[in-house]
Motif scaffolding. Structure first.
Motif, mmCIF file in Angstrom:
data_model
loop_
_atom_site.group_PDB
_atom_site.id
_atom_site.type_symbol
_atom_site.label_atom_id
_atom_site.label_comp_id
_atom_site.label_asym_id
_atom_site.label_seq_id
_atom_site.Cartn_x
_atom_site.Cartn_y
_atom_site.Cartn_z
ATOM 1 N N MET A 163 74.468 70.157 62.520
ATOM 2 C CA MET A 163 73.385 70.764 61.729
ATOM 3 C C MET A 163 72.331 71.374 62.633
ATOM 4 S SD MET A 163 73.007 70.693 58.329
ATOM 5 C CE MET A 163 72.148 69.666 57.144
ATOM 6 N N ASP A 164 71.773 72.439 62.150
ATOM 7 C CA ASP A 164 70.790 73.161 62.934
ATOM 8 C C ASP A 164 69.391 72.805 62.433
ATOM 9 O OD1 ASP A 164 69.499 75.005 64.521
ATOM 10 O OD2 ASP A 164 69.782 76.626 63.078
ATOM 11 N N LYS A 165 68.823 71.804 63.045
ATOM 12 C CA LYS A 165 67.498 71.366 62.592
ATOM 13 C C LYS A 165 66.415 72.074 63.389
ATOM 14 C CE LYS A 165 67.446 67.075 60.150
ATOM 15 N NZ LYS A 165 66.944 65.708 60.115
ATOM 16 N N ARG A 166 65.461 72.610 62.663
ATOM 17 C CA ARG A 166 64.405 73.347 63.349
ATOM 18 C C ARG A 166 63.065 72.666 63.109
ATOM 19 N NH1 ARG A 166 65.725 79.245 61.068
ATOM 20 N NH2 ARG A 166 67.824 78.671 60.558
ATOM 21 N N GLY A 167 62.612 71.956 64.075
ATOM 22 C CA GLY A 167 61.262 71.379 64.019
ATOM 23 C C GLY A 167 61.030 70.515 62.801
ATOM 24 N N GLY A 168 62.017 69.786 62.358
ATOM 25 C CA GLY A 168 61.825 68.861 61.250
ATOM 26 C C GLY A 168 61.765 69.539 59.904
ATOM 27 N N PHE A 169 62.077 70.807 59.851
ATOM 28 C CA PHE A 169 62.076 71.504 58.574
ATOM 29 C C PHE A 169 63.260 71.041 57.735
ATOM 30 C CE2 PHE A 169 63.621 74.965 55.925
ATOM 31 C CZ PHE A 169 62.490 75.234 55.175
ATOM 32 N N GLU A 170 62.963 70.570 56.556
ATOM 33 C CA GLU A 170 64.040 70.087 55.694
ATOM 34 C C GLU A 170 64.485 71.172 54.744
ATOM 35 O OE1 GLU A 170 63.730 66.304 53.646
ATOM 36 O OE2 GLU A 170 62.345 65.665 55.201
ATOM 37 N N PRO A 171 65.750 71.451 54.749
ATOM 38 C CA PRO A 171 66.243 72.454 53.806
ATOM 39 C C PRO A 171 66.094 71.951 52.377
ATOM 40 C CG PRO A 171 68.082 71.407 54.957
ATOM 41 C CD PRO A 171 66.803 70.848 55.536
ATOM 42 N N ARG A 172 65.624 72.826 51.518
ATOM 43 C CA ARG A 172 65.440 72.431 50.127
ATOM 44 C C ARG A 172 66.363 73.240 49.238
ATOM 45 N NH1 ARG A 172 59.024 72.657 49.332
ATOM 46 N NH2 ARG A 172 58.447 72.238 51.463
ATOM 47 N N GLU A 173 66.596 72.709 48.097
ATOM 48 C CA GLU A 173 67.398 73.432 47.129
ATOM 49 C C GLU A 173 66.589 74.615 46.610
ATOM 50 O OE1 GLU A 173 69.800 72.655 43.010
ATOM 51 O OE2 GLU A 173 68.639 71.046 43.905
ATOM 52 N N MET A 174 67.203 75.782 46.610
ATOM 53 C CA MET A 174 66.485 76.964 46.152
ATOM 54 C C MET A 174 66.975 77.357 44.762
ATOM 55 S SD MET A 174 64.445 77.484 48.627
ATOM 56 C CE MET A 174 63.805 79.163 48.584
ATOM 57 N N HIS A 175 66.034 77.829 43.952
ATOM 58 C CA HIS A 175 66.378 78.245 42.598
ATOM 59 C C HIS A 175 66.074 79.724 42.443
ATOM 60 C CE1 HIS A 175 66.701 74.029 41.270
ATOM 61 N NE2 HIS A 175 65.808 73.836 42.209
ATOM 62 N N LYS A 176 67.043 80.410 41.892
ATOM 63 C CA LYS A 176 66.841 81.850 41.677
ATOM 64 C C LYS A 176 65.972 82.062 40.453
ATOM 65 C CE LYS A 176 69.744 85.074 43.803
ATOM 66 N NZ LYS A 176 71.155 85.215 44.033
ATOM 67 N N VAL A 177 64.937 82.871 40.637
ATOM 68 C CA VAL A 177 64.040 83.184 39.528
ATOM 69 C C VAL A 177 63.675 84.658 39.569
ATOM 70 C CG1 VAL A 177 63.023 80.878 39.459
ATOM 71 C CG2 VAL A 177 61.996 82.646 40.879
ATOM 72 N N THR A 178 63.136 85.124 38.464
ATOM 73 C CA THR A 178 62.622 86.490 38.432
ATOM 74 C C THR A 178 61.110 86.417 38.426
ATOM 75 O OG1 THR A 178 64.538 87.175 37.148
ATOM 76 C CG2 THR A 178 62.658 88.655 37.175
ATOM 77 N N CYS A 179 60.519 87.130 39.316
ATOM 78 C CA CYS A 179 59.068 87.122 39.435
ATOM 79 C C CYS A 179 58.434 87.611 38.138
ATOM 80 C CB CYS A 179 58.634 87.996 40.611
ATOM 81 S SG CYS A 179 56.861 88.160 40.731
ATOM 82 N N ALA A 180 57.448 86.865 37.641
ATOM 83 C CA ALA A 180 56.792 87.223 36.386
ATOM 84 C C ALA A 180 55.854 88.400 36.569
ATOM 85 C CB ALA A 180 56.015 86.024 35.858
ATOM 86 N N ASP A 181 55.572 88.744 37.789
ATOM 87 C CA ASP A 181 54.643 89.845 38.051
ATOM 88 C C ASP A 181 55.389 91.146 38.314
ATOM 89 O OD1 ASP A 181 52.688 91.554 38.878
ATOM 90 O OD2 ASP A 181 51.583 90.059 39.993
ATOM 91 N N CYS A 182 56.193 91.169 39.360
ATOM 92 C CA CYS A 182 56.833 92.424 39.744
ATOM 93 C C CYS A 182 58.282 92.508 39.273
ATOM 94 C CB CYS A 182 56.758 92.601 41.259
ATOM 95 S SG CYS A 182 57.746 91.422 42.180
#
Ligand SMILES: [Zn+2]
Length: 51
Positions: free
Chosen positions: A1-20
């Motif tokens: 695994m490629d760990k960068r400075g303790g950054f924990e990968p998080r689950e990402m959710h696809k969304v549509t921006c309510a503004d643009c």
């Protein structure tokens, strides 16, 4: 695994921006009742902060 400075990968959710209307991903579960913004619009909406 490629760990960068303790950054924990998080689950990402696809969304549509309510503004643009741009498709983006957020590291939290989108709330159906809540507007979700892309990073750009989110920053735009945040009150300016003095460093
Ligand atoms: Zn946006």
């Amino acid at each position: 695994m490629d760990k960068r400075g303790g950054f924990e990968p998080r689950e990402m959710h696809k969304v549509t921006c309510a503004d643009c209307g741009k498709e983006t991903e957020v590291p939290f579960k989108p709330d159906a009742d809540r507007a979700v913004y892309c990073r750009e619009c989110y920053q735009k909406r945040k009150p300016p902060r003095r460093e």
